[in-house]
Design a protein around this motif. Sequence first.
Motif, PDB file in Angstrom:
ATOM      1  N   GLY A  34      -5.833  36.405  54.578  1.00 14.47           N
ATOM      2  CA  GLY A  34      -6.589  36.932  55.701  1.00 14.47           C
ATOM      3  C   GLY A  34      -6.943  38.391  55.505  1.00 14.47           C
ATOM      4  O   GLY A  34      -6.264  39.112  54.773  1.00 14.47           O
ATOM      5  N   TRP A  35      -8.013  38.779  56.168  1.00 12.67           N
ATOM      6  CA  TRP A  35      -8.396  40.187  56.253  1.00 12.67           C
ATOM      7  C   TRP A  35      -8.400  40.585  57.724  1.00 12.67           C
ATOM      8  O   TRP A  35      -8.947  39.855  58.567  1.00 12.67           O
ATOM      9  N   PHE A  36      -7.804  41.718  57.998  1.00  7.85           N
ATOM     10  CA  PHE A  36      -7.769  42.270  59.345  1.00  7.85           C
ATOM     11  C   PHE A  36      -8.204  43.730  59.255  1.00  7.85           C
ATOM     12  O   PHE A  36      -8.219  44.317  58.182  1.00  7.85           O
ATOM     13  N   ARG A  37      -8.550  44.311  60.394  1.00  8.47           N
ATOM     14  CA  ARG A  37      -8.924  45.722  60.393  1.00  8.47           C
ATOM     15  C   ARG A  37      -8.418  46.402  61.658  1.00  8.47           C
ATOM     16  O   ARG A  37      -8.188  45.749  62.675  1.00  8.47           O
ATOM     17  N   GLN A  38      -8.241  47.710  61.533  1.00 13.82           N
ATOM     18  CA  GLN A  38      -7.781  48.486  62.674  1.00 13.82           C
ATOM     19  C   GLN A  38      -8.542  49.796  62.723  1.00 13.82           C
ATOM     20  O   GLN A  38      -8.449  50.616  61.801  1.00 13.82           O
ATOM     21  N   ARG A  44      -5.175  46.054  65.924  1.00 16.76           N
ATOM     22  CA  ARG A  44      -5.592  45.346  64.715  1.00 16.76           C
ATOM     23  C   ARG A  44      -6.325  44.072  65.116  1.00 16.76           C
ATOM     24  O   ARG A  44      -5.887  43.359  66.010  1.00 16.76           O
ATOM     25  N   GLU A  45      -7.437  43.806  64.442  1.00 17.74           N
ATOM     26  CA  GLU A  45      -8.220  42.630  64.786  1.00 17.74           C
ATOM     27  C   GLU A  45      -8.524  41.790  63.557  1.00 17.74           C
ATOM     28  O   GLU A  45      -8.629  42.307  62.434  1.00 17.74           O
ATOM     29  N   PHE A  46      -8.696  40.513  63.788  1.00 17.54           N
ATOM     30  CA  PHE A  46      -9.002  39.560  62.735  1.00 17.54           C
ATOM     31  C   PHE A  46     -10.418  39.765  62.223  1.00 17.54           C
ATOM     32  O   PHE A  46     -11.337  40.037  63.010  1.00 17.54           O
ATOM     33  N   TYR A  93      -8.852  48.492  56.582  1.00 17.70           N
ATOM     34  CA  TYR A  93      -8.863  47.052  56.348  1.00 17.70           C
ATOM     35  C   TYR A  93      -7.586  46.652  55.606  1.00 17.70           C
ATOM     36  O   TYR A  93      -7.214  47.283  54.610  1.00 17.70           O
ATOM     37  N   ARG A 108      -6.153  32.998  62.077  1.00 17.99           N
ATOM     38  CA  ARG A 108      -6.824  34.091  62.768  1.00 17.99           C
ATOM     39  C   ARG A 108      -5.836  35.023  63.483  1.00 17.99           C
ATOM     40  O   ARG A 108      -6.250  36.013  64.093  1.00 17.99           O
ATOM     41  N   ALA A 110      -2.716  37.662  63.417  1.00 15.91           N
ATOM     42  CA  ALA A 110      -1.996  38.581  62.543  1.00 15.91           C
ATOM     43  C   ALA A 110      -0.502  38.277  62.499  1.00 15.91           C
ATOM     44  O   ALA A 110       0.132  38.405  61.444  1.00 15.91           O
ATOM     45  N   TRP A 116       1.718  41.768  53.771  1.00 15.66           N
ATOM     46  CA  TRP A 116       0.599  42.657  54.079  1.00 15.66           C
ATOM     47  C   TRP A 116       0.402  43.665  52.962  1.00 15.66           C
ATOM     48  O   TRP A 116       1.368  44.163  52.393  1.00 15.66           O
TER      49      TRP A 116
END
Length: 126
Positions: A34-38, A44-46, A93, A108, A110, A116
């Motif tokens: 998965g990739w998430f971003r903040q 932090r969001e999917f 990311y 979806r 986290a 991580w």
Amino acid sequence: VQLQASGGGSVQAGGSLRLSCAALGGTLRSYTMGWFRQAPGKEREFVAAMLWSGYSTTTADSVKGRFTISRDNAKNTVYLQMNDLKPEDTAVYYCAADQNIATIARARLALEYDLWGQGTLVTVSS
């Protein structure tokens, strides 16, 4: 297995970047990725994910049609191709991996991921 994310940088709106997530000390073949971003001041969001079985993918509505997740098992690397970048894509990311995620719904979230990477900063200017 350790994850190492790279490829972040500064780009103007409309530009592209490709993020990489390499596995060190093991193989990603059996992991859902998965990739998430903040973004600053936000949770932090999917962003995108790919299941280990069948390689089904899912992406967030905010990036659909612009971002694509892919994997190269021979290189033990997962990628996030980001096109038509917008200032609101500015964030750190993170890539994540887990061997026990088998559904799109869980991919979806986290909290479902055990591993991580350290994060890579993407800055998009207008």
